[in-house]
Design an enzyme around this catalytic site. Structure first.
Site, mmCIF file in Angstrom:
data_model
loop_
_atom_site.group_PDB
_atom_site.id
_atom_site.type_symbol
_atom_site.label_atom_id
_atom_site.label_comp_id
_atom_site.label_asym_id
_atom_site.label_seq_id
_atom_site.Cartn_x
_atom_site.Cartn_y
_atom_site.Cartn_z
ATOM 1 C CE1 TYR A 152 -3.471 2.743 0.473
ATOM 2 C CE2 TYR A 152 -2.291 3.349 2.474
ATOM 3 C CZ TYR A 152 -3.248 3.620 1.511
ATOM 4 O OH TYR A 152 -3.996 4.785 1.588
ATOM 5 C CG ASP A 238 6.012 3.443 0.780
ATOM 6 O OD1 ASP A 238 6.331 4.122 1.777
ATOM 7 O OD2 ASP A 238 4.853 3.365 0.359
ATOM 8 C CE LYS A 266 1.917 5.271 7.986
ATOM 9 N NZ LYS A 266 0.504 5.289 8.245
HETATM 10 C C1 LIG Z 1 3.782 2.159 3.324
HETATM 11 C C2 LIG Z 1 2.836 3.317 3.171
HETATM 12 N N1 LIG Z 1 2.957 4.125 2.116
HETATM 13 C C3 LIG Z 1 2.148 5.192 1.954
HETATM 14 C C4 LIG Z 1 1.145 5.464 2.850
HETATM 15 C C5 LIG Z 1 0.252 6.652 2.662
HETATM 16 O O1 LIG Z 1 0.531 7.623 3.626
HETATM 17 P P1 LIG Z 1 -0.572 8.722 3.999
HETATM 18 O O2 LIG Z 1 -1.692 8.002 4.659
HETATM 19 O O3 LIG Z 1 0.164 9.676 4.911
HETATM 20 O O4 LIG Z 1 -0.986 9.360 2.716
HETATM 21 C C6 LIG Z 1 0.970 4.640 3.950
HETATM 22 C C7 LIG Z 1 -0.109 4.898 4.936
HETATM 23 O O5 LIG Z 1 -0.412 4.160 5.816
HETATM 24 C C8 LIG Z 1 1.834 3.534 4.117
HETATM 25 O O6 LIG Z 1 1.703 2.695 5.161
#
Ligand SMILES: Cc1ncc(COP(=O)(O)O)c(C=O)c1O
Length: 425
Positions: A152, A238, A266
């Site tokens: 994700y 990521d 985060k």
């Molecule tokens: C691995 C990863 N990438 C991207 C995102 C997206 O981040 P945001 O919710 O701050 O847009 C998340 C969100 O949980 C994530 O866990």
């Protein structure tokens, strides 16, 4: 019971979570502003939180292992973060003009994260991955992306796919055609796709935190690095969950693998909305205004988020938070091993238990875990005063504020829940 200052309850009426949820449902789809929050029968509404605990409007308190879905590595309301934020608020809220605070946080990230030489701040993880993908495409002059089933990367149209196809109506066909999804931990499949497609990038969560918690198998990330080198594609990590969580240098330090581009979020915002994408200078200088690959944002480098993030990283530098949270997670994992037959995956402080038989090596395995059993476990833990993320596809999060006493309470709660729901598949 007090209500929040920004929400005025009708005079003389105190609403509980159930009533607030009814109101909320008429305002927001599903009553929430992000779908994972809409667990059944209705989510509790938060009144406040402190350290490892969160308090709801119904007068209950929970040990919090969700921690705002990961940013609050120091727990709720850490004094150093509050101080930094208050000091910044006195100076001004937002300028849209450079400040020293963004250099402060930027320097910390470059100092700690091995493969970030240069970066750009954005306001969410989603924005970070959107921009990283655009940069990878623009830099390589190619369009195709390889990602992994169960990964994700936010609400990013280029990456909203799984092995089952597109995850959402509304994603253009052209994007579906330019993204291929491979099973996590399957280098052979990646090799086959890499030979066939002209890939701009391979995008990967180095530890899958959105399919529970799935570690990369031995040599998997190094294998991705090798394949990217062979085909001149960019390797994008990521690290929105893993950054400053697995190690100060994130997963790239933990597993000793060098990506070309990195997305973060985060923890680096200390509890405020944030994201960042960064990497090799040679690639990053292609971003506007030095280069042609577009990025812009009214709130990018927001001073409050910058100061909260910097204060958070300074505490991580001084205190052994990563080691302590990892030890805590190890104890919880150990308890599951002792008390149940269910598989538990753990990497550093990330962990998840899967209500199924056998190991969990990819998203396909994770999806085989019993959703009903998870719901029962989640509900039952809440009854014991413990709140974990309400999805079997999330990792638990642990903070510096979680104490030995919290661990004992948690162990007791897990034992009682397993007693109730059963110890094995
Ligand atoms: C691995 C990863 N990438 C991207 C995102 C997206 O981040 P945001 O919710 O701050 O847009 C998340 C969100 O949980 C994530 O866990």
């Amino acid at each position: 019971m007090e209500s929040f200052p920004y929400y005025q309850e009708p005079k003389g009426v105190r609403m509980d979570s159930e009533e607030l949820y009814k109101k909320s449902k008429s305002l927001f789809p599903g009553g929430v502003n992000s779908p994972v929050r809409a667990f059944k029968p209705y989510p509790f509404f938060v009144k406040s939180a402190s350290g490892s605990e969160i308090y709801d409007v119904d007068g209950k308190k929970y040990l919090d292992y969700c921690l705002g879905y990961g940013p609050l590595i120091l727990g709720h309301g850490h004094p150093a973060v509050l101080k930094a934020v208050k000091e910044q608020l006195e100076k001004g809220l937002h300028f849209g003009i450079p400040t020293e605070t963004e250099i402060g946080l930027g320097e910390k990230i470059v100092e700690h994260v091995p493969d970030i030489e240069m970066l750009r701040f954005v306001n969410s993880g989603t924005e970070a991955t959107v921009n990283a993908v655009r940069l990878a495409r623009g830099y390589t002059d190619r369009e195709n992306i390889l990602m992994f089933d169960g990964g994700y990367h936010g609400a990013n149209d280029s990456l909203l796919f799984s092995s089952e196809g597109v995850k959402s109506p509304g994603v253009p066909k052209a994007l579906e055609n330019s993204t291929t999804v491979a099973p996590f931990n399957d280098l052979e499949k990646v090799q086959i796709i890499a030979e066939k497609e002209e890939l701009a990038a391979i995008v990967v969560e180095p530890v899958m935190g959105n399919a529970g918690c799935i570690p990369p198998g031995e040599g998997f990330l190094k294998g991705l690095r090798k394949i990217c080198n062979e085909i001149d594609a960019l390797l994008v990590f990521d690290e929105i969950i893993t950054g400053f969580r697995l190690a100060m240098g994130g997963a790239q330090e933990y597993f000793n693998v060098k990506p070309d581009l990195v997305t973060m979020g985060k923890i680096i915002g200390g509890g405020f909305p944030i994201g960042a994408f960064g990497g090799k200078r040679e690639i990053m200088k292609e971003v506007t205004p030095t280069g042609k690959i577009f990025h812009a944002g009214t709130f990018s480098g927001h001073p409050v988020a910058m100061s909260a993030g910097r204060a958070t990283i300074e505490i991580l530098e001084k205190e052994k938070v990563i080691k302590r949270t990892s030890n805590f997670a190890e104890e919880v994992a150990e308890l599951f091993h002792e008390e149940s037959e269910y598989p538990v995956n753990r990497v550093g402080p990330m962990l998840q238990v899967f209500f199924k038989d056998g190991d969990v090596k990819d998203a396909e395995d994770a999806r085989k875990s019993d959703p009903e059993k998870f719901r029962e476990f989640h509900r039952s833990l809440m009854d014991e005063g413990v709140f974990i993320p309400p999805s079997r596809m999330e990792s638990w999060f642990i903070s510096a504020a979680h104490s030995g006493e919290d661990l004992d309470r948690t162990r007791g709660a897990i034992k009682d829940c397993l007693e109730r729901i059963g110890r094995g598949p």
